[in-house]
Design an enzyme around this catalytic site. Structure first.
Site, mmCIF file in Angstrom:
data_model
loop_
_atom_site.group_PDB
_atom_site.id
_atom_site.type_symbol
_atom_site.label_atom_id
_atom_site.label_comp_id
_atom_site.label_asym_id
_atom_site.label_seq_id
_atom_site.Cartn_x
_atom_site.Cartn_y
_atom_site.Cartn_z
ATOM 1 N N TYR A 135 0.996 -1.260 0.129
ATOM 2 C CA TYR A 135 0.067 -0.180 0.023
ATOM 3 C C TYR A 135 0.858 1.385 -0.033
ATOM 4 O O TYR A 135 0.429 2.210 -0.356
ATOM 5 C CB TYR A 135 -0.770 -0.031 1.430
ATOM 6 C CG TYR A 135 -2.238 -0.547 0.922
ATOM 7 C CD1 TYR A 135 -2.565 -1.846 0.707
ATOM 8 C CD2 TYR A 135 -3.189 0.313 1.410
ATOM 9 C CE1 TYR A 135 -3.779 -2.505 0.477
ATOM 10 C CE2 TYR A 135 -4.744 -0.534 1.233
ATOM 11 C CZ TYR A 135 -4.898 -1.474 0.587
ATOM 12 O OH TYR A 135 -6.021 -2.341 0.581
ATOM 13 N N LYS A 190 2.591 -15.173 3.070
ATOM 14 C CA LYS A 190 2.698 -15.927 1.842
ATOM 15 C C LYS A 190 4.322 -16.201 1.628
ATOM 16 O O LYS A 190 4.950 -15.647 0.716
ATOM 17 C CB LYS A 190 2.337 -15.143 0.511
ATOM 18 C CG LYS A 190 2.159 -15.676 -0.683
ATOM 19 C CD LYS A 190 1.057 -16.893 -0.834
ATOM 20 C CE LYS A 190 1.156 -17.400 -2.313
ATOM 21 N NZ LYS A 190 0.141 -18.732 -2.129
ATOM 22 N N ASP A 222 -3.675 -18.035 1.200
ATOM 23 C CA ASP A 222 -4.668 -18.814 0.217
ATOM 24 C C ASP A 222 -5.303 -19.581 1.135
ATOM 25 O O ASP A 222 -6.832 -19.719 1.023
ATOM 26 C CB ASP A 222 -4.130 -19.229 -1.146
ATOM 27 C CG ASP A 222 -2.798 -20.223 -0.747
ATOM 28 O OD1 ASP A 222 -2.277 -19.832 0.443
ATOM 29 O OD2 ASP A 222 -2.390 -20.548 -1.824
ATOM 30 N N ASP A 246 -6.724 -6.460 4.153
ATOM 31 C CA ASP A 246 -7.915 -5.835 3.561
ATOM 32 C C ASP A 246 -8.754 -6.908 3.042
ATOM 33 O O ASP A 246 -9.950 -6.799 3.003
ATOM 34 C CB ASP A 246 -7.016 -5.058 2.169
ATOM 35 C CG ASP A 246 -8.386 -4.396 1.668
ATOM 36 O OD1 ASP A 246 -9.325 -3.788 2.295
ATOM 37 O OD2 ASP A 246 -8.264 -4.141 0.554
ATOM 38 N N ASP A 250 -12.704 -8.202 4.804
ATOM 39 C CA ASP A 250 -13.939 -8.214 3.954
ATOM 40 C C ASP A 250 -14.404 -9.733 4.090
ATOM 41 O O ASP A 250 -15.687 -9.986 4.072
ATOM 42 C CB ASP A 250 -13.825 -7.902 2.292
ATOM 43 C CG ASP A 250 -14.029 -6.324 2.450
ATOM 44 O OD1 ASP A 250 -13.803 -5.692 3.361
ATOM 45 O OD2 ASP A 250 -14.534 -5.949 1.400
HETATM 46 C C1 IPM Z 1 -10.534 -0.585 3.768
HETATM 47 C C2 IPM Z 1 -10.721 0.080 2.551
HETATM 48 C C3 IPM Z 1 -9.284 0.835 2.175
HETATM 49 C C4 IPM Z 1 -8.330 0.082 2.254
HETATM 50 C C5 IPM Z 1 -9.619 1.815 0.909
HETATM 51 C C6 IPM Z 1 -10.825 2.413 0.909
HETATM 52 C C7 IPM Z 1 -8.501 2.466 0.616
HETATM 53 O O1 IPM Z 1 -11.035 -0.987 1.502
HETATM 54 O O2 IPM Z 1 -10.161 0.105 4.784
HETATM 55 O O3 IPM Z 1 -10.504 -1.843 4.015
HETATM 56 O O4 IPM Z 1 -7.749 -0.763 1.106
HETATM 57 O O5 IPM Z 1 -7.536 -0.066 3.224
HETATM 58 MG MG MG Z 2 -11.054 -3.060 2.667
#
Ligand code: IPM
Ligand code: MG
Length: 356
Positions: A135, A190, A222, A246, A250
């Site tokens: 990042y 990884k 993975d 990240d 999710d």
């Molecule tokens: C998160 C989001 C952010 C990230 C984006 C919006 C930059 O997806 O906070 O998980 O990738 O960190």
């Molecule tokens: Mg995110």
């Protein structure tokens, strides 16, 4: 105690408004100051993270953040896109430790896309390193390839990197957090392919020597993605780098029924923090009054706990949220047959009532 309130874009303004009402109801004498961030700030000041907003955030004990982003900004130069605001805040405030709990509330077991028995009672904590990795690694950009499969072709590149201190400090955060839970840490890497993550694994293993009471396992990313949907309750604390975190956070959110339920905290080494729902700005439902404010309200609870030293108030909020779920109130994202569908404001009202 000063709180910087940064609602941002999309549903950000609606959900943060509910969290602010909840904070107000606690009568704890916070000073709250609001500023523009993301696309909203770009519209007004030509930059997603204006100086004044950054200054406010730096001076505050904590930042309550909504969400940023809208498709209409996707064509802007990268430094002007709304996402740069959150990345800029993380970097400028040194918010390296991101806590993303994934808890499946009893009443929402059936809202998950996984079988109820797989997620009932789920309580995992993802600790994502937030200021390093691909990042932020330099160099990055576009250039003409001089080697690789297509010399002479246009190419783009980013740099994945972690330094020893960056890994050490996030590993310590994870081991300390595990001490307050079930004493198990899964470090996700990884290492079979990437130098960066072989180093990550080695450093985490070294730091672990200081925490003999904690069980440490290493897992490739993975496989971790697979285990999260196969046997999620086997995890306690997961610690990983910025990009894997990240993605996995999710994924983990879906185990709980809705990403609309998940709070997050991003801390620096002086416990100053930024608190935001794990979900985004959801432009498709913005302004309709249907967004779930609970992730933001629960983020405010995390803020009270981690940055403002108000554990009791944090628990009051969390108890109130459980109470409204028990009453059967649901925003559309968590609604199911037999429950009562409510909007953002009604959900906020219900939490306020439960608090009183
Ligand atoms: C998160 C989001 C952010 C990230 C984006 C919006 C930059 O997806 O906070 O998980 O990738 O960190
Ligand atoms: Mg995110």
């Amino acid at each position: 105690m000063k709180i910087a309130v940064l609602p941002g874009d999309g549903i950000g303004t609606e959900i943060v408004a509910e969290a602010v009402r909840v904070l107000d109801a606690l009568d704890l004498n916070f000073e709250m100051e609001t500023a523009l961030v993301g696309g909203a700030a770009y519209e007004a000041h030509g930059h997603p993270l204006p100086e004044a907003t950054l200054k406010l955030a730096k001076e505050a004990d904590a930042v309550l953040f909504g969400a940023v982003g809208d498709w209409k900004y996707d064509k802007l130069d990268r430094p002007l896109r709304p996402e740069q605001a959150i990345l800029g805040l993380r970097k400028n405030l040194g918010l390296f430790a991101n806590f993303r709990p994934a808890i499946c509330y009893e009443q929402l077991t059936h809202a998950s896309s996984l079988k109820p028995e797989l997620v009932a009672g789920l309580d995992i904590l993802i600790i994502r390193e937030l200021t390093g990795d691909i990042y932020f690694g330099q160099p990055r950009g576009k250039r003409v390839a001089t080697d690789g499969h297509f010399p002479g072709a246009d190419e783009a590149f980013d740099t994945m990197r972690y330094s020893r201190p960056e890994i050490e400090r996030i590993a310590r955060v994870a081991f300390e957090a595990a001490r307050k839970r079930n004493r198990r840490v899964t470090s996700v890497d990884k290492a079979n392919v990437l130098e960066t993550f072989q180093f990550w694994k080695d450093v985490v293993t070294e730091v672990h020597k200081d925490y003999p009471d904690i069980e440490l396992e290493h897992m490739y990313v993975d496989n971790a993605a697979m285990q999260l949907v196969k046997k999620p309750k086997a995890f306690d604390v997961i610690v990983t780098g910025n990009m894997f975190g990240d993605i996995l956070s999710d994924e983990a959110s879906m185990l709980t029924g809705s990403i609309g339920m998940l709070p997050s905290a991003s801390l620096n080494d002086s416990n100053q923090g930024l608190y935001e729902p794990s979900h985004g700005s959801a432009p498709d439902i913005a302004g309709k009054g249907v967004a779930n404010p609970l992730a933001t309200i629960l983020s405010a609870a995390m803020m009270l706990r981690f940055s403002l030293n108000q554990e009791e108030a944090a628990q009051r909020i969390e108890t109130a949220v459980k109470a409204v779920l028990a009453q059967g109130l649901r925003t559309p994202d968590i609604w199911s047959e037999g429950t009562t569908k409510v909007g953002t404001r009604e959900m906020g009202d219900a939490v306020l009532k439960a608090l009183a």
